[in-house]
Scaffold this motif. Structure first.
Motif, short mmCIF file in Angstrom:
data_model
loop_
_atom_site.label_atom_id
_atom_site.label_comp_id
_atom_site.label_asym_id
_atom_site.label_seq_id
_atom_site.Cartn_x
_atom_site.Cartn_y
_atom_site.Cartn_z
N PRO A 230 31.61 1.05 17.12
CA PRO A 230 31.25 1.15 15.85
C PRO A 230 30.53 2.46 15.58
O PRO A 230 31.00 3.33 14.76
N TRP A 231 29.21 2.76 16.30
CA TRP A 231 28.63 4.03 16.04
C TRP A 231 29.40 5.25 16.33
O TRP A 231 29.37 6.04 15.59
N PRO A 232 30.00 5.58 17.46
CA PRO A 232 30.84 6.72 17.57
C PRO A 232 31.88 6.82 16.64
O PRO A 232 32.18 8.03 16.22
N THR A 233 32.44 5.63 16.12
CA THR A 233 33.51 5.72 15.10
C THR A 233 32.90 6.02 13.90
O THR A 233 33.61 6.77 13.07
N LEU A 234 31.66 5.63 13.19
CA LEU A 234 30.95 5.97 12.21
C LEU A 234 30.83 7.51 12.17
O LEU A 234 31.12 8.16 11.15
N ALA B 89 25.07 -1.92 16.51
CA ALA B 89 26.20 -1.91 16.45
C ALA B 89 26.86 -2.82 15.15
O ALA B 89 27.77 -2.35 14.42
N ASP B 90 26.46 -3.94 14.67
CA ASP B 90 26.90 -4.68 13.83
C ASP B 90 26.93 -4.19 12.51
O ASP B 90 27.56 -4.48 11.50
N LEU B 91 25.66 -3.37 12.18
CA LEU B 91 25.52 -2.68 11.01
C LEU B 91 26.37 -1.63 10.72
O LEU B 91 27.02 -1.64 9.72
N CYS B 92 26.84 -0.97 11.79
CA CYS B 92 27.79 0.02 11.72
C CYS B 92 29.07 -0.59 11.50
O CYS B 92 29.79 0.09 10.73
N GLU B 93 29.54 -1.71 12.01
CA GLU B 93 30.60 -2.44 11.85
C GLU B 93 30.68 -2.76 10.57
O GLU B 93 31.88 -2.68 9.95
N VAL C 165 20.44 -3.30 3.59
CA VAL C 165 19.50 -2.30 3.22
C VAL C 165 18.33 -2.12 4.19
O VAL C 165 17.91 -1.09 4.54
N ASP C 166 17.64 -3.22 4.13
CA ASP C 166 16.37 -3.33 4.63
C ASP C 166 16.45 -3.03 5.97
O ASP C 166 15.31 -2.47 6.68
N ARG C 167 17.25 -3.47 6.71
CA ARG C 167 17.67 -3.30 8.23
C ARG C 167 18.00 -1.66 8.48
O ARG C 167 17.07 -1.38 9.38
N SER C 168 18.68 -1.39 7.57
CA SER C 168 18.70 0.36 7.92
C SER C 168 17.59 1.01 7.54
O SER C 168 17.22 2.03 8.44
N MET D 297 37.11 -9.80 3.23
CA MET D 297 36.25 -8.81 2.88
C MET D 297 34.76 -8.95 3.34
O MET D 297 34.39 -10.23 3.53
N THR D 298 34.36 -7.89 3.43
CA THR D 298 32.76 -7.69 3.96
C THR D 298 32.14 -7.54 2.84
O THR D 298 32.23 -6.59 2.15
N ILE D 299 30.97 -8.54 2.70
CA ILE D 299 30.07 -8.38 1.73
C ILE D 299 28.74 -7.78 2.31
O ILE D 299 28.07 -8.41 3.14
N MET D 300 28.27 -6.67 1.95
CA MET D 300 27.04 -6.34 2.31
C MET D 300 25.83 -6.37 1.44
O MET D 300 26.10 -6.14 -0.07
N GLY D 301 24.66 -6.69 1.47
CA GLY D 301 23.61 -7.31 0.71
C GLY D 301 22.39 -6.52 0.77
O GLY D 301 22.14 -5.33 1.76
N SER D 302 21.29 -6.85 0.33
CA SER D 302 19.80 -6.31 0.53
C SER D 302 19.31 -6.11 1.86
O SER D 302 18.54 -5.39 2.12
N GLU D 303 19.94 -7.40 2.64
CA GLU D 303 19.30 -7.21 4.12
C GLU D 303 19.75 -6.29 4.81
O GLU D 303 19.14 -5.76 5.69
#
Length: 367
Positions: A165-169, A145-149, A9-12, A1-7
């Motif tokens: 990842p980006w073309p896939t997104l 790419a890692d953010l998109c992944e 959001v900040d990066r995007s 499972m991938t957990i996405m956090g505040s970091e």
């Protein structure tokens, strides 16, 4: 499972602000890519999403969005709009950081916790930055790419992983083609899909059901012999239920997606929500090339586990043609017991709560 956090959001938000400042001197009244909004309106929409997602978490909403909207002051310039994006992105980041991971709040694409809303915020800002830049003539922007992944793993378990990842997104959100996969006419993400060892079950909601019923893909990458007519027919039932006002989220059909190749191989789901006595009926449809591998049994167990975790269900029922030995095996292996026959000669099966005690719904999908 991938957990996405505040970091994340900040990066995007940082990537978005950097990219948009380079074009802040241009005319933001231009249309944003293929959207109906202008570039300015799209930026304002991103700010509204950030604020809305933050307040879903802080308000613990379980039935809908809080009734408010975000609008920039009249006369706000593109540079000012970028400031608004940064400020509201900070609100979402802060809400994600302080919210207990077990909290769940409402979103039309499924209840989600702070990691889910973080991923949604990342999706909104990356994609709409792409839309704004495209509308302003910039076509070579590409985020990390890692953010998109991370986003693909967390929200798009049905997306294939054959391309970067980006073309896939961009493909999975209807913005581009991929080799062998046409541009999608309908799409959605999945905040809390039902998962099993080899499968992920993605709800065929009204948003994509119409496309699937009318001959489209419904936003899925299908096995070569899919989708089946039964799945298309079930999608049509969703559209009719939506028109009649009887659609209940979660209690319709789901696409069965193999996790090893991200190909949809069939459909499974309910004929409707539980009735007054707590009874609901389930059916399934697997493409020929995927049969004989235990997928239907695995999907049925997973969906039954989800169903008995919802309030109001006392029994699941299934009808099987008398001469369909394979389908009889599916329901029996899933724990259903024979209860009789219909007037048409179909066998009736039922699974009650006590028989489903060992079934448990899956969590968020991994890669």
């Amino acid at each position: 499972m991938t957990i996405m956090g505040s970091e994340a959001v900040d990066r995007s938000v940082s990537l978005t602000a950097q990219a948009l400042r380079r074009v802040a001197h241009l005319d933001w009244s231009s249309p944003a890519a293929d959207l109906e909004w202008s570039c300015y309106d799209t930026a304002e929409h991103v700010a509204g999403d950030f604020t809305g997602y933050a307040t879903q978490l802080t308000g613990r909403s379980t039935t809908g969005y809080a009734p408010f909207d975000i609008k920039a002051d009249p006369g706000t310039t593109p540079a000012g709009m970028i400031q608004v994006i940064e400020a509201t992105g900070g609100l979402l980041s802060a809400a994600v950081a302080v919210t207990d991971p077990e909290v769940r709040a409402w979103h039309p694409y499924g209840m989600a916790g702070p990691d889910g809303f973080a991923a949604m915020g990342v999706v909104e800002t990356l994609l709409h930055t792409h839309d704004i830049l495209t509308g302003l003539g910039v076509h070579d922007w590409e985020p990390d790419a890692d953010l998109c992944e991370q986003v693909l793993v967390r929200l798009f378990p049905q997306a294939p992983r054959d391309a970067a990842p980006w073309p896939t997104l961009l493909w999975v959100t209807g913005r581009a083609e991929l080799p062998g996969l046409p541009r999608r006419r309908a799409w959605r993400w999945y905040a809390e899909p039902v998962t099993t060892e080899r499968l992920v079950l993605c709800e065929i909601s009204p948003l994509v059901a119409g496309d699937l019923h009318e001959g489209g893909t419904g936003g899925f990458a299908w096995a070569e012999d899919g989708p089946g007519e039964g799945t298309r027919a079930a999608a049509g039932m969703v559209a009719k239920a939506r028109e009649a006002g009887t659609h209940r989220p979660g209690w319709g059909p789901y696409a069965i997606v193999r996790t090893h190749d991200r190909r949809a191989i069939g459909g499974i789901g309910f004929h409707g929500a539980p009735d007054a006595e707590g009874n609901a009926e389930v059916g399934y449809d697997l493409v020929p090339s995927a049969r004989g591998n235990g997928y239907a049994t695995e999907a049925l167990k997973g969906l039954a586990g989800w169903a008995f975790g919802q309030p109001g269900l006392t029994a699941l029922h299934a009808r099987v043609d008398a001469d369909n030995a394979a389908s009889h095996g599916v329901v029996v292996r899933a724990g259903f017991e024979r209860t009789g026959s219909t007037e048409e000669g179909e066998a009736r099966y039922a699974l009650r709560a006590e028989g489903a005690a060992s079934l448990a719904p899956g969590g968020c999908p991994g890669r």
